[in-house]
Design a protein around this motif. Structure first.
Motif, mmCIF file in Angstrom:
data_model
loop_
_atom_site.group_PDB
_atom_site.id
_atom_site.type_symbol
_atom_site.label_atom_id
_atom_site.label_comp_id
_atom_site.label_asym_id
_atom_site.label_seq_id
_atom_site.Cartn_x
_atom_site.Cartn_y
_atom_site.Cartn_z
ATOM 1 N N GLY A 129 -46.986 -23.784 -32.271
ATOM 2 C CA GLY A 129 -46.878 -24.544 -33.496
ATOM 3 C C GLY A 129 -47.646 -23.931 -34.653
ATOM 4 N N LYS A 130 -48.454 -22.903 -34.376
ATOM 5 C CA LYS A 130 -49.256 -22.250 -35.414
ATOM 6 C C LYS A 130 -48.721 -20.856 -35.757
ATOM 7 C CE LYS A 130 -52.597 -25.376 -35.759
ATOM 8 N NZ LYS A 130 -52.989 -26.043 -37.029
ATOM 9 N N GLU A 131 -47.551 -20.540 -35.228
ATOM 10 C CA GLU A 131 -47.027 -19.185 -35.380
ATOM 11 C C GLU A 131 -46.944 -18.719 -36.831
ATOM 12 O OE1 GLU A 131 -45.240 -20.996 -31.645
ATOM 13 O OE2 GLU A 131 -45.616 -21.622 -33.724
ATOM 14 N N LYS A 132 -46.578 -19.620 -37.747
ATOM 15 C CA LYS A 132 -46.359 -19.235 -39.143
ATOM 16 C C LYS A 132 -47.584 -19.459 -40.027
ATOM 17 C CE LYS A 132 -41.366 -20.099 -38.926
ATOM 18 N NZ LYS A 132 -40.218 -20.848 -39.512
ATOM 19 N N SER A 133 -48.684 -19.890 -39.422
ATOM 20 C CA SER A 133 -49.909 -20.114 -40.195
ATOM 21 C C SER A 133 -50.621 -18.796 -40.465
ATOM 22 C CB SER A 133 -50.851 -21.049 -39.438
ATOM 23 O OG SER A 133 -50.256 -22.315 -39.223
ATOM 24 N N PHE A 134 -51.320 -18.733 -41.608
ATOM 25 C CA PHE A 134 -52.137 -17.570 -41.929
ATOM 26 C C PHE A 134 -53.580 -17.847 -41.498
ATOM 27 C CE2 PHE A 134 -48.491 -16.949 -44.643
ATOM 28 C CZ PHE A 134 -48.323 -15.576 -44.638
ATOM 29 N N PRO A 135 -54.370 -16.795 -41.247
ATOM 30 C CA PRO A 135 -55.737 -16.989 -40.754
ATOM 31 C C PRO A 135 -56.580 -17.945 -41.582
ATOM 32 C CG PRO A 135 -55.120 -14.704 -40.499
ATOM 33 C CD PRO A 135 -53.996 -15.366 -41.251
ATOM 34 N N ASP A 136 -56.433 -17.903 -42.923
ATOM 35 C CA ASP A 136 -57.272 -18.775 -43.744
ATOM 36 C C ASP A 136 -56.836 -20.241 -43.700
ATOM 37 O OD1 ASP A 136 -54.970 -18.628 -45.236
ATOM 38 O OD2 ASP A 136 -55.928 -17.773 -47.022
ATOM 39 N N GLU A 137 -55.767 -20.513 -42.997
ATOM 40 C CA GLU A 137 -55.314 -21.889 -42.784
ATOM 41 C C GLU A 137 -55.778 -22.440 -41.437
ATOM 42 O OE1 GLU A 137 -51.104 -21.650 -45.269
ATOM 43 O OE2 GLU A 137 -51.125 -21.115 -43.141
ATOM 44 N N LEU A 138 -56.501 -21.616 -40.689
ATOM 45 C CA LEU A 138 -56.924 -21.982 -39.345
ATOM 46 C C LEU A 138 -58.411 -22.299 -39.287
ATOM 47 C CD1 LEU A 138 -55.141 -19.144 -37.322
ATOM 48 C CD2 LEU A 138 -54.262 -21.439 -37.810
ATOM 49 N N ALA A 139 -58.790 -23.148 -38.342
ATOM 50 C CA ALA A 139 -60.198 -23.384 -38.054
ATOM 51 C C ALA A 139 -60.772 -22.170 -37.333
ATOM 52 C CB ALA A 139 -60.346 -24.635 -37.191
ATOM 53 N N GLY A 140 -62.100 -22.103 -37.264
ATOM 54 C CA GLY A 140 -62.746 -20.956 -36.632
ATOM 55 C C GLY A 140 -62.320 -20.753 -35.193
ATOM 56 N N GLY A 141 -62.221 -21.836 -34.446
ATOM 57 C CA GLY A 141 -61.806 -21.729 -33.052
ATOM 58 C C GLY A 141 -60.385 -21.231 -32.903
ATOM 59 N N GLN A 143 -58.876 -19.234 -35.070
ATOM 60 C CA GLN A 143 -58.917 -17.804 -35.372
ATOM 61 C C GLN A 143 -59.370 -17.008 -34.148
ATOM 62 O OE1 GLN A 143 -61.076 -16.793 -38.928
ATOM 63 N NE2 GLN A 143 -60.019 -18.295 -40.189
ATOM 64 N N ALA A 144 -60.344 -17.545 -33.436
ATOM 65 C CA ALA A 144 -60.826 -16.874 -32.224
ATOM 66 C C ALA A 144 -59.723 -16.794 -31.178
ATOM 67 C CB ALA A 144 -62.038 -17.616 -31.669
ATOM 68 N N ARG A 145 -58.882 -17.810 -31.111
ATOM 69 C CA ARG A 145 -57.765 -17.795 -30.158
ATOM 70 C C ARG A 145 -56.739 -16.725 -30.527
ATOM 71 N NH1 ARG A 145 -57.413 -22.712 -27.166
ATOM 72 N NH2 ARG A 145 -59.072 -24.161 -27.766
ATOM 73 N N VAL A 146 -56.486 -16.578 -31.849
ATOM 74 C CA VAL A 146 -55.569 -15.525 -32.293
ATOM 75 C C VAL A 146 -56.136 -14.153 -31.915
ATOM 76 C CG1 VAL A 146 -54.385 -14.473 -34.250
ATOM 77 C CG2 VAL A 146 -54.757 -16.951 -34.213
ATOM 78 N N ALA A 147 -57.428 -13.969 -32.152
ATOM 79 C CA ALA A 147 -58.067 -12.693 -31.820
ATOM 80 C C ALA A 147 -57.965 -12.396 -30.332
ATOM 81 C CB ALA A 147 -59.528 -12.721 -32.257
ATOM 82 N N SER A 173 -66.762 -23.436 -28.399
ATOM 83 C CA SER A 173 -67.296 -22.335 -27.591
ATOM 84 C C SER A 173 -66.866 -22.483 -26.142
ATOM 85 C CB SER A 173 -68.823 -22.307 -27.682
ATOM 86 O OG SER A 173 -69.245 -21.999 -28.990
ATOM 87 N N VAL A 174 -66.934 -23.698 -25.638
ATOM 88 C CA VAL A 174 -66.520 -23.969 -24.257
ATOM 89 C C VAL A 174 -65.039 -23.653 -24.084
ATOM 90 C CG1 VAL A 174 -66.096 -25.820 -22.587
ATOM 91 C CG2 VAL A 174 -68.312 -25.652 -23.725
ATOM 92 N N GLU A 175 -64.226 -24.044 -25.057
ATOM 93 C CA GLU A 175 -62.788 -23.786 -24.973
ATOM 94 C C GLU A 175 -62.488 -22.287 -24.950
ATOM 95 O OE1 GLU A 175 -61.383 -25.848 -28.381
ATOM 96 O OE2 GLU A 175 -61.512 -27.841 -27.459
ATOM 97 N N ILE A 176 -63.203 -21.517 -25.776
ATOM 98 C CA ILE A 176 -62.969 -20.072 -25.830
ATOM 99 C C ILE A 176 -63.391 -19.399 -24.534
ATOM 100 C CG2 ILE A 176 -63.641 -17.916 -26.965
ATOM 101 C CD1 ILE A 176 -61.628 -19.671 -28.536
ATOM 102 N N VAL A 177 -64.536 -19.779 -24.001
ATOM 103 C CA VAL A 177 -64.992 -19.130 -22.770
ATOM 104 C C VAL A 177 -64.100 -19.517 -21.596
ATOM 105 C CG1 VAL A 177 -66.676 -20.831 -21.925
ATOM 106 C CG2 VAL A 177 -67.051 -18.408 -21.508
ATOM 107 N N ASP A 178 -63.547 -20.725 -21.626
ATOM 108 C CA ASP A 178 -62.600 -21.110 -20.580
ATOM 109 C C ASP A 178 -61.330 -20.267 -20.661
ATOM 110 O OD1 ASP A 178 -64.324 -22.969 -19.553
ATOM 111 O OD2 ASP A 178 -63.296 -24.722 -20.386
ATOM 112 N N LEU A 179 -60.917 -19.920 -21.880
ATOM 113 C CA LEU A 179 -59.760 -19.040 -22.040
ATOM 114 C C LEU A 179 -60.064 -17.631 -21.527
ATOM 115 C CD1 LEU A 179 -58.376 -20.074 -25.546
ATOM 116 C CD2 LEU A 179 -57.225 -20.345 -23.346
ATOM 117 N N LEU A 180 -61.268 -17.150 -21.797
ATOM 118 C CA LEU A 180 -61.664 -15.836 -21.278
ATOM 119 C C LEU A 180 -61.624 -15.828 -19.753
ATOM 120 C CD1 LEU A 180 -64.684 -15.068 -23.642
ATOM 121 C CD2 LEU A 180 -62.510 -13.841 -23.591
ATOM 122 N N TYR A 181 -62.080 -16.925 -19.172
ATOM 123 C CA TYR A 181 -62.060 -17.026 -17.712
ATOM 124 C C TYR A 181 -60.618 -17.076 -17.202
ATOM 125 C CZ TYR A 181 -63.296 -18.553 -13.008
ATOM 126 O OH TYR A 181 -63.428 -18.644 -11.643
#
Length: 231
Positions: A129-141, A143-147, A173-181
């Protein structure tokens, strides 16, 4: 997979960043590298990315001898690495989809493959659902998911995450580290450089702890002790 053998690094300024460190990372491992600022964490990343060569010692990664790596082989080596930086380094003039797409285009992937893989990656990191969003339209978390999606777009053998939760709130932070795992469970070797006690304690994976350029502990299933929370 990753072998540091008695590696030392002295910069031209005279700063000794690493002093005779030795460690091995097996394929499929999840490893935290921790330590205070100035302990040598950033230097290890630079060496892994072959931005620097060590002053002495040997480094072998994924079958490559990094000391003798030729200019020809360097791009091939780096293509097998995925890197997530603290500041994300997204392309601000491209959408979420295009940021991930671009990582595949530059290595020559076909349009057919890109159209198949990018949606799967965005689903993996919960960005449907965020495919057409630009980075400055996203929250920090977000953006981290896109990266993260971009870093794994080409199925790297090793994923390096440099302070991936440094700018994020505790919940994100917890969500990002869970994705890394999750990425690790899919078979990718993951190396996370961090001083974030929360994510280390959450996963309780292997922890290599640095102090003044030396390895002071290397333990499996480790958590921070109370005194380490000053990091």
């Amino acid at each position: 997979m990753i072998d540091f053998d008695n590696v030392s690094m002295i910069y031209k300024s005279g700063t000794e960043a690493l002093h005779g460190i030795t460690f091995h990372v097996d394929p499929g491992e999840f490893v935290f590298i921790t330590g205070k600022s100035g302990s040598g964490k950033s230097t290890i990343i630079k060496l892994l990315m072959r931005e620097e060569k060590p002053t002495s010692g040997d480094i072998f990664v994924n079958g490559y001898d990094l000391l003798s790596l030729s200019r020809y082989d360097l791009p091939h080596y780096r293509r097998r690495l995925g890197v997530v930086f603290q500041d994300c380094r997204l392309l601000m003039n491209k959408t979420v989809y295009q940021n991930v797409e671009f990582a595949m285009e530059i290595v020559g992937e076909s349009n057919r493959t890109i159209k198949q893989v990018v949606p799967r990656l965005l689903h993996l990191v919960d960005l449907e659902g965020k495919e057409k969003s630009f980075p400055d339209e996203l929250a920090g978390g977000e953006q981290a998911r896109v990266a993260l999606a971009r870093a794994i777009a080409n199925a790297p053998d090793i994923l390096i995450a440099d302070e991936p939760t440094g700018n994020l709130d505790p919940k994100t932070s917890v969500e990002i580290v869970d994705l890394l795992y999750k990425v690790n469970r899919l078979g990718t070797t993951v190396v996370v450089v961090t001083h974030d006690t929360r994510i280390v304690d959450r996963l309780q994976q292997r922890v290599i702890r640095l102090q003044d350029g030396e390895i002071v502990s290397d333990t499996e299933g480790s958590i921070y002790e109370n005194e380490a929370c000053e990091y």
